[in-house]
Design a protein around this motif. Sequence first.
Motif, PDB file in Angstrom:
ATOM      1  N   ALA A 112       0.818  -1.216   0.000  1.00  0.00           N
ATOM      2  CA  ALA A 112       0.000   0.000   0.000  1.00  0.00           C
ATOM      3  C   ALA A 112       0.852   1.267   0.000  1.00  0.00           C
ATOM      4  O   ALA A 112       0.567   2.210  -0.745  1.00  0.00           O
ATOM      5  CB  ALA A 112      -0.931  -0.012   1.212  1.00  0.00           C
ATOM      6  N   TYR A 113       1.873   1.289   0.834  1.00  0.00           N
ATOM      7  CA  TYR A 113       2.715   2.480   0.985  1.00  0.00           C
ATOM      8  C   TYR A 113       3.307   2.968  -0.345  1.00  0.00           C
ATOM      9  O   TYR A 113       3.126   4.145  -0.708  1.00  0.00           O
ATOM     10  CB  TYR A 113       3.794   2.175   2.019  1.00  0.00           C
ATOM     11  N   PRO A 114       3.993   2.122  -1.114  1.00  0.00           N
ATOM     12  CA  PRO A 114       4.545   2.632  -2.378  1.00  0.00           C
ATOM     13  C   PRO A 114       3.477   3.046  -3.381  1.00  0.00           C
ATOM     14  O   PRO A 114       3.656   4.020  -4.122  1.00  0.00           O
ATOM     15  CB  PRO A 114       5.382   1.457  -2.903  1.00  0.00           C
ATOM     16  N   ILE A 115       2.346   2.337  -3.412  1.00  0.00           N
ATOM     17  CA  ILE A 115       1.270   2.698  -4.348  1.00  0.00           C
ATOM     18  C   ILE A 115       0.674   4.044  -3.958  1.00  0.00           C
ATOM     19  O   ILE A 115       0.434   4.912  -4.810  1.00  0.00           O
ATOM     20  CB  ILE A 115       0.184   1.602  -4.366  1.00  0.00           C
ATOM     21  N   LEU A 116       0.459   4.246  -2.669  1.00  0.00           N
ATOM     22  CA  LEU A 116      -0.102   5.509  -2.197  1.00  0.00           C
ATOM     23  C   LEU A 116       0.865   6.669  -2.444  1.00  0.00           C
ATOM     24  O   LEU A 116       0.441   7.758  -2.860  1.00  0.00           O
ATOM     25  CB  LEU A 116      -0.432   5.401  -0.710  1.00  0.00           C
ATOM     26  N   MET A 117       2.146   6.450  -2.212  1.00  0.00           N
ATOM     27  CA  MET A 117       3.135   7.492  -2.472  1.00  0.00           C
ATOM     28  C   MET A 117       3.148   7.871  -3.949  1.00  0.00           C
ATOM     29  O   MET A 117       3.248   9.049  -4.308  1.00  0.00           O
ATOM     30  CB  MET A 117       4.515   7.019  -2.025  1.00  0.00           C
ATOM     31  N   GLU A 118       3.032   6.882  -4.791  1.00  0.00           N
ATOM     32  CA  GLU A 118       2.989   7.110  -6.238  1.00  0.00           C
ATOM     33  C   GLU A 118       1.782   7.959  -6.626  1.00  0.00           C
ATOM     34  O   GLU A 118       1.861   8.798  -7.528  1.00  0.00           O
ATOM     35  CB  GLU A 118       2.929   5.756  -6.958  1.00  0.00           C
ATOM     36  N   GLN A 119       0.665   7.760  -5.923  1.00  0.00           N
ATOM     37  CA  GLN A 119      -0.570   8.489  -6.223  1.00  0.00           C
ATOM     38  C   GLN A 119      -0.655   9.824  -5.487  1.00  0.00           C
ATOM     39  O   GLN A 119      -1.613  10.582  -5.669  1.00  0.00           O
ATOM     40  CB  GLN A 119      -1.786   7.627  -5.844  1.00  0.00           C
ATOM     41  N   GLY A 120       0.325  10.108  -4.619  1.00  0.00           N
ATOM     42  CA  GLY A 120       0.291  11.341  -3.847  1.00  0.00           C
ATOM     43  C   GLY A 120      -0.770  11.324  -2.758  1.00  0.00           C
ATOM     44  O   GLY A 120      -1.365  12.361  -2.441  1.00  0.00           O
ATOM     45  N   MET A 121      -0.996  10.154  -2.160  1.00  0.00           N
ATOM     46  CA  MET A 121      -2.028   9.984  -1.142  1.00  0.00           C
ATOM     47  C   MET A 121      -1.427   9.433   0.142  1.00  0.00           C
ATOM     48  O   MET A 121      -0.322   8.886   0.142  1.00  0.00           O
ATOM     49  CB  MET A 121      -3.115   9.007  -1.635  1.00  0.00           C
ATOM     50  N   VAL A 122      -2.163   9.583   1.235  1.00  0.00           N
ATOM     51  CA  VAL A 122      -1.754   9.004   2.514  1.00  0.00           C
ATOM     52  C   VAL A 122      -2.905   8.164   3.065  1.00  0.00           C
ATOM     53  O   VAL A 122      -4.031   8.249   2.596  1.00  0.00           O
ATOM     54  CB  VAL A 122      -1.382  10.095   3.543  1.00  0.00           C
ATOM     55  N   ALA A 123      -2.587   7.355   4.072  1.00  0.00           N
ATOM     56  CA  ALA A 123      -3.594   6.489   4.687  1.00  0.00           C
ATOM     57  C   ALA A 123      -3.289   6.330   6.165  1.00  0.00           C
ATOM     58  O   ALA A 123      -2.213   6.715   6.647  1.00  0.00           O
ATOM     59  CB  ALA A 123      -3.629   5.123   3.989  1.00  0.00           C
ATOM     60  N   THR A 124      -4.235   5.746   6.870  1.00  0.00           N
ATOM     61  CA  THR A 124      -4.104   5.473   8.304  1.00  0.00           C
ATOM     62  C   THR A 124      -4.163   3.977   8.541  1.00  0.00           C
ATOM     63  O   THR A 124      -4.915   3.268   7.869  1.00  0.00           O
ATOM     64  CB  THR A 124      -5.252   6.155   9.079  1.00  0.00           C
ATOM     65  N   ASN A 125      -3.371   3.495   9.504  1.00  0.00           N
ATOM     66  CA  ASN A 125      -3.439   2.080   9.890  1.00  0.00           C
ATOM     67  C   ASN A 125      -3.736   1.977  11.381  1.00  0.00           C
ATOM     68  O   ASN A 125      -3.095   2.635  12.193  1.00  0.00           O
ATOM     69  CB  ASN A 125      -2.127   1.359   9.570  1.00  0.00           C
ATOM     70  N   PHE A 126      -4.736   1.157  11.721  1.00  0.00           N
ATOM     71  CA  PHE A 126      -5.085   0.888  13.114  1.00  0.00           C
ATOM     72  C   PHE A 126      -4.378  -0.392  13.550  1.00  0.00           C
ATOM     73  O   PHE A 126      -4.610  -1.466  12.988  1.00  0.00           O
ATOM     74  CB  PHE A 126      -6.600   0.764  13.270  1.00  0.00           C
ATOM     75  N   LEU A 127      -3.538  -0.275  14.555  1.00  0.00           N
ATOM     76  CA  LEU A 127      -2.605  -1.330  14.924  1.00  0.00           C
ATOM     77  C   LEU A 127      -3.101  -2.190  16.088  1.00  0.00           C
ATOM     78  O   LEU A 127      -3.542  -1.663  17.111  1.00  0.00           O
ATOM     79  CB  LEU A 127      -1.274  -0.705  15.343  1.00  0.00           C
TER      80      LEU A 127
END
Length: 308
Positions: A112-127
């Motif tokens: 998810a991280y590299p795909i989101l960075m490529e799209q210029g987006m961020v996300a949240t993860n609940f641990l």
Amino acid sequence: MNKRNFIKLIVVLLTILILMCAFINDGIKSEGGVHFSNRVAVLEYHHIDPVASAYTITPEAFKQQLEALKANHYHVISMQAFLDFLNGKQTVPPDAVVLTFDDGYESFYKYAYPILMEQGMVATNFLIVSYLETNPGIPFLKWNEIIEMKKDGFSFYSHTYHSHDFVKDAKGKSISPLTNPIFLKDKGRMESETEYKQRVKADLVLAEQVIQSKLGVQDKLLCLPHGRYNQTLLDIGNEIGIQYFFTGIDGLNTPGTKLIKRINAGAAKVTSGKLLGKLNNETTIIGKLIITFKNYIEGKQTGSDTVV
């Protein structure tokens, strides 16, 4: 025609008319433009893997979803922007979307991280905090990976310390340890109400302590395992300063909401087209009726207090 049959006919005709108007209205609303404003859609994911399943989508499918969101004028915003919106501190763009992942799988970092960075987006993860740095079959995130992603604007919050998985009660029935007293094997009895509350509070406090010791002081959010909750759990959360609870209730979110609704986007069957359909349903009359019925049924099945 007698009076009774006449009334039945009128009711049927009015029902048909209302449904026709709803379909016409929904058709007009789905034709381009702004889908919704002053509301936020929160999408829910779990695991990303080349092999899809009920709670897993492939990297390719995830990327296609993000591209579809962009192409259809949805705006992915950060969790902080969402919290500021809920608190009435700032507005959000039309068609605002927040991306959330549950559990803390390492696939978040790997895929998810590299795909989101490529799209210029961020996300949240609940641990699930106690599972970090472990590999019980599916590897979980490492703290150095979490810290690296946080520097790029990603955010991380609690999915409990060690109260995610179901446990057995005295009769062998699977129950959520957050919403039920558990069976104490060493004492041969169920927990008392006081013991239950103390255990849950200790778990939630420990999760927050560990997260904030690693990532610094931040808002306290709790993603409810399996979407299950009761008033006792909410009261405990409020007591220790949990500001928002992320649920499995379907819907959009408005300022002042404390129980955050989410839309499941992380199943193999949710293609990019189906995701757009789900988002569209949040704003149509027919879609809202279906969602209300779905939330009611799921609330009955889980035993949650589905307060919207």
